[in-house]
Scaffold this motif. Structure first.
Motif, mmCIF file in Angstrom:
data_model
loop_
_atom_site.group_PDB
_atom_site.id
_atom_site.type_symbol
_atom_site.label_atom_id
_atom_site.label_comp_id
_atom_site.label_asym_id
_atom_site.label_seq_id
_atom_site.Cartn_x
_atom_site.Cartn_y
_atom_site.Cartn_z
ATOM 1 N N LEU A 1 7.587 -3.652 6.860
ATOM 2 C CA LEU A 1 7.910 -3.555 5.777
ATOM 3 C C LEU A 1 9.538 -3.467 5.529
ATOM 4 O O LEU A 1 10.031 -2.613 6.282
ATOM 5 C CB LEU A 1 7.607 -2.077 4.964
ATOM 6 C CG LEU A 1 6.014 -1.638 4.928
ATOM 7 C CD1 LEU A 1 5.591 -0.304 4.458
ATOM 8 C CD2 LEU A 1 5.367 -2.832 4.271
ATOM 9 N N GLN B 1 6.897 -7.667 2.800
ATOM 10 C CA GLN B 1 5.761 -7.252 3.839
ATOM 11 C C GLN B 1 5.516 -8.427 4.723
ATOM 12 O O GLN B 1 5.260 -9.453 4.163
ATOM 13 C CB GLN B 1 4.668 -6.682 3.420
ATOM 14 C CG GLN B 1 4.979 -5.569 2.382
ATOM 15 C CD GLN B 1 3.613 -4.741 1.939
ATOM 16 O OE1 GLN B 1 2.623 -4.789 2.290
ATOM 17 N NE2 GLN B 1 3.971 -4.187 0.552
ATOM 18 N N ASN C 1 13.098 -3.148 3.238
ATOM 19 C CA ASN C 1 13.608 -2.688 1.966
ATOM 20 C C ASN C 1 12.623 -2.045 1.091
ATOM 21 O O ASN C 1 12.298 -2.442 -0.020
ATOM 22 C CB ASN C 1 14.119 -4.018 1.271
ATOM 23 C CG ASN C 1 15.517 -3.353 0.439
ATOM 24 O OD1 ASN C 1 15.750 -2.103 0.336
ATOM 25 N ND2 ASN C 1 15.638 -4.182 -0.684
ATOM 26 N N ASN C 2 11.954 -1.103 1.887
ATOM 27 C CA ASN C 2 11.071 -0.255 1.153
ATOM 28 C C ASN C 2 9.875 -1.052 0.572
ATOM 29 O O ASN C 2 9.101 -0.723 -0.524
ATOM 30 C CB ASN C 2 11.456 0.545 -0.269
ATOM 31 C CG ASN C 2 12.600 1.632 0.118
ATOM 32 O OD1 ASN C 2 12.486 2.310 1.176
ATOM 33 N ND2 ASN C 2 13.641 1.652 -0.365
ATOM 34 N N GLY C 3 9.356 -2.060 1.352
ATOM 35 C CA GLY C 3 8.233 -2.742 1.087
ATOM 36 C C GLY C 3 8.104 -3.985 0.146
ATOM 37 O O GLY C 3 7.310 -4.511 -0.140
#
Length: 102
Positions: free
Chosen positions: A32, A39, A34-36
């Protein structure tokens, strides 16, 4: 220790390595970025099987950022697969590097 015993141990180890390699190839590794928002998934054969991108990134202004995030995701997913493979093979072989085994 006799040669027959060593040969049997080597054959057993080879069979265990084959099973482990098959299982590892079927595993999925996800990264992941940058915070998902990006993906990336790859399998144990190091093939990228999925890339998901948050729609908010799909603008011309974000092209370079998006390319960098995809690259980071691919590298991280492959790194996870390589790391687990090394760990499993080290457990099976006691840390001995066998030619052609991995």
């Amino acid at each position: 220790m006799n040669i027959q015993s060593l040969l049997k141990q080597a054959q057993k180890m080879q069979a265990e390595i084959g099973k482990a390699e098959k299982a590892l190839k079927e595993r999925k590794y996800c990264a992941l970025v940058n915070n998902g928002v990006v993906q990336v998934e790859c399998n144990g054969a190091y093939e990228v099987t999925k890339v998901e991108i948050d729609e908010t990134l799909l603008t011309a202004e974000n092209k370079e950022l998006l390319e960098d995030m995809i690259l980071m995701g691919v590298n991280e997913a492959v790194k996870k697969a390589v790391s687990e493979r090394e760990e499993v093979m080290n457990q099976l072989t006691g840390g001995v590097k066998l030619p052609g085994a991995f």
